[in-house]
Design a protein around this motif. Structure first.
Motif, PDB file in Angstrom:
ATOM      1  N   VAL A 193       0.860  -0.996  -0.034  1.00 51.74           N
ATOM      2  CA  VAL A 193      -0.084   0.231  -0.064  1.00 51.74           C
ATOM      3  C   VAL A 193       0.680   1.450   0.162  1.00 51.74           C
ATOM      4  N   SER A 194       2.067   1.415   0.688  1.00 52.39           N
ATOM      5  CA  SER A 194       2.874   2.616   0.729  1.00 52.39           C
ATOM      6  C   SER A 194       3.405   2.294  -0.335  1.00 52.39           C
ATOM      7  N   ARG A 195       4.097   1.801  -1.083  1.00 50.00           N
ATOM      8  CA  ARG A 195       5.182   0.874  -1.762  1.00 50.00           C
ATOM      9  C   ARG A 195       6.561   1.612  -1.021  1.00 50.00           C
ATOM     10  N   GLU A 196       6.049   1.531   0.335  1.00 53.94           N
ATOM     11  CA  GLU A 196       7.683   1.344   0.725  1.00 53.94           C
ATOM     12  C   GLU A 196       8.633  -0.369   0.458  1.00 53.94           C
ATOM     13  N   PHE A 197      10.022  -0.238   0.223  1.00 54.59           N
ATOM     14  CA  PHE A 197      10.734  -1.302  -0.369  1.00 54.59           C
ATOM     15  C   PHE A 197      11.074  -2.536   0.978  1.00 54.59           C
ATOM     16  N   ALA A 198      10.802  -1.345   1.861  1.00 59.53           N
ATOM     17  CA  ALA A 198      12.021  -2.235   3.574  1.00 59.53           C
ATOM     18  C   ALA A 198      10.603  -2.940   4.346  1.00 59.53           C
ATOM     19  N   LEU A 255       1.774 -15.577  -2.923  1.00 64.21           N
ATOM     20  CA  LEU A 255       2.838 -15.326  -3.368  1.00 64.21           C
ATOM     21  C   LEU A 255       3.131 -14.693  -4.337  1.00 64.21           C
ATOM     22  N   LEU A 256       3.247 -15.928  -5.057  1.00 69.14           N
ATOM     23  CA  LEU A 256       2.733 -15.188  -6.955  1.00 69.14           C
ATOM     24  C   LEU A 256       1.954 -14.719  -6.877  1.00 69.14           C
ATOM     25  N   ILE A 257       0.784 -15.123  -6.370  1.00 69.11           N
ATOM     26  CA  ILE A 257      -0.311 -14.201  -6.782  1.00 69.11           C
ATOM     27  C   ILE A 257       0.117 -12.381  -6.317  1.00 69.11           C
ATOM     28  N   ALA A 258       0.329 -12.672  -5.477  1.00 68.18           N
ATOM     29  CA  ALA A 258       0.466 -11.215  -3.913  1.00 68.18           C
ATOM     30  C   ALA A 258       1.478 -10.495  -5.712  1.00 68.18           C
ATOM     31  N   THR A 259       2.659 -10.852  -5.681  1.00 63.24           N
ATOM     32  CA  THR A 259       3.711 -10.668  -6.344  1.00 63.24           C
ATOM     33  C   THR A 259       3.426  -9.841  -7.917  1.00 63.24           C
ATOM     34  N   VAL A 260       2.494 -10.542  -8.202  1.00 59.86           N
ATOM     35  CA  VAL A 260       2.096 -10.078  -9.785  1.00 59.86           C
ATOM     36  C   VAL A 260       1.189  -8.717  -9.210  1.00 59.86           C
ATOM     37  N   ILE A 261       0.102  -8.759  -8.122  1.00 58.92           N
ATOM     38  CA  ILE A 261      -0.553  -7.433  -7.926  1.00 58.92           C
ATOM     39  C   ILE A 261       0.230  -6.378  -7.390  1.00 58.92           C
ATOM     40  N   LEU A 262       1.324  -7.010  -6.500  1.00 63.94           N
ATOM     41  CA  LEU A 262       2.940  -5.695  -6.725  1.00 63.94           C
ATOM     42  C   LEU A 262       2.999  -4.981  -7.602  1.00 63.94           C
ATOM     43  N   ILE A 263       3.552  -6.020  -8.707  1.00 63.18           N
ATOM     44  CA  ILE A 263       3.844  -5.305  -9.971  1.00 63.18           C
ATOM     45  C   ILE A 263       3.527  -4.584 -11.046  1.00 63.18           C
ATOM     46  N   ARG A 301       0.278  -2.967  -9.579  1.00 58.44           N
ATOM     47  CA  ARG A 301       0.113  -1.403  -9.457  1.00 58.44           C
ATOM     48  C   ARG A 301       0.961  -1.130  -9.423  1.00 58.44           C
ATOM     49  N   GLY A 302       1.987  -1.193  -9.477  1.00 59.14           N
ATOM     50  CA  GLY A 302       3.730  -0.694  -9.529  1.00 59.14           C
ATOM     51  C   GLY A 302       3.706   0.164 -10.856  1.00 59.14           C
ATOM     52  N   ARG A 303       2.913  -0.597 -11.972  1.00 63.18           N
ATOM     53  CA  ARG A 303       3.009  -0.328 -13.594  1.00 63.18           C
ATOM     54  C   ARG A 303       2.033   1.109 -13.731  1.00 63.18           C
ATOM     55  N   GLY A 304       0.917   1.262 -12.288  1.00 59.80           N
ATOM     56  CA  GLY A 304       0.057   2.057 -13.275  1.00 59.80           C
ATOM     57  C   GLY A 304       0.145   3.061 -11.705  1.00 59.80           C
TER      58      GLY A 304
END
Length: 186
Positions: free
Chosen positions: A113-118, A156-164, A166-169
């Motif tokens: 949500v916050s796009r904080e890598f840590a 985990l794969l689904i979560a990763t795809v969702i995060l990627i 969201r990062g693009r858009g």
């Protein structure tokens, strides 16, 4: 008692400088003081929950920028937040990995949500660690473990795809329109 004195000395040192070594020594002093208090109380699960709580508070204050430098505060706080549930094993038994998985999932969600890598990084590390710990603790040598790992891997794969995705858009800037006619100054 000596850990309390150590923590108060470190707190005074903290007010003088905002260097990473001082932040580390202050945080470790607080953890040692709380660990001594929980050992005196005699409840092993309380130690883990205290470490988790102190880590979460340190992370929160660091994320707000109240504990400079911010990256050091996040790393220390997130590490303690993830390690806390591992100290609850004696008191909570089979539920200890569940606490760790919930904490790791929350960190991963906050990171998304916050796009904080840590937060995202510690969430993924925590999921891997507590999932492995949970599978070993709950299933031992049974054949159920591979099924759990497959389901968790897909999650985990689904979560990763969702995060990627969201990062693009997220932070796109509108395309610049180029003026095709004569330059206005001419």
């Amino acid at each position: 008692w000596s850990s309390d004195v150590c923590s108060s000395d470190l707190a005074a040192l903290w007010m003088l400088q905002d260097r990473p070594a001082q932040q580390l020594s202050t945080f470790v002093g607080m953890l040692v003081a709380s660990g001594a208090a929980m050992s005196w109380w005699g409840h092993a699960g309380a130690l883990g929950l205290t470490v988790l709580g102190l880590g979460a508070a340190w992370t929160f204050l660091g994320a707000l920028g109240l504990l400079p430098p911010r990256p050091v505060a996040l790393v220390l706080g997130l590490a303690a937040t993830l390690l806390g549930p591992s100290f609850t094993d004696q008191s909570f038994g089979r539920w200890s990995p569940v606490i760790g998985l919930v904490v790791a999932t929350l960190l991963l969600g906050i990171g998304g949500v916050s796009r904080e890598f840590a937060f995202t990084g510690f969430g993924v590390i925590g999921l891997l660690a507590y999932l492995t710990y949970g599978v070993a603790r709950w299933f031992g040598d049974s054949l159920k473990a591979p099924g759990v790992l497959v389901v968790a891997g897909f999650a985990l794969l689904i979560a990763t795809v969702i995060l990627i995705r969201r990062g693009r858009g997220g932070h796109r800037t509108p395309a610049r329109r180029h003026h095709t006619g004569p330059h206005p100054a001419t």
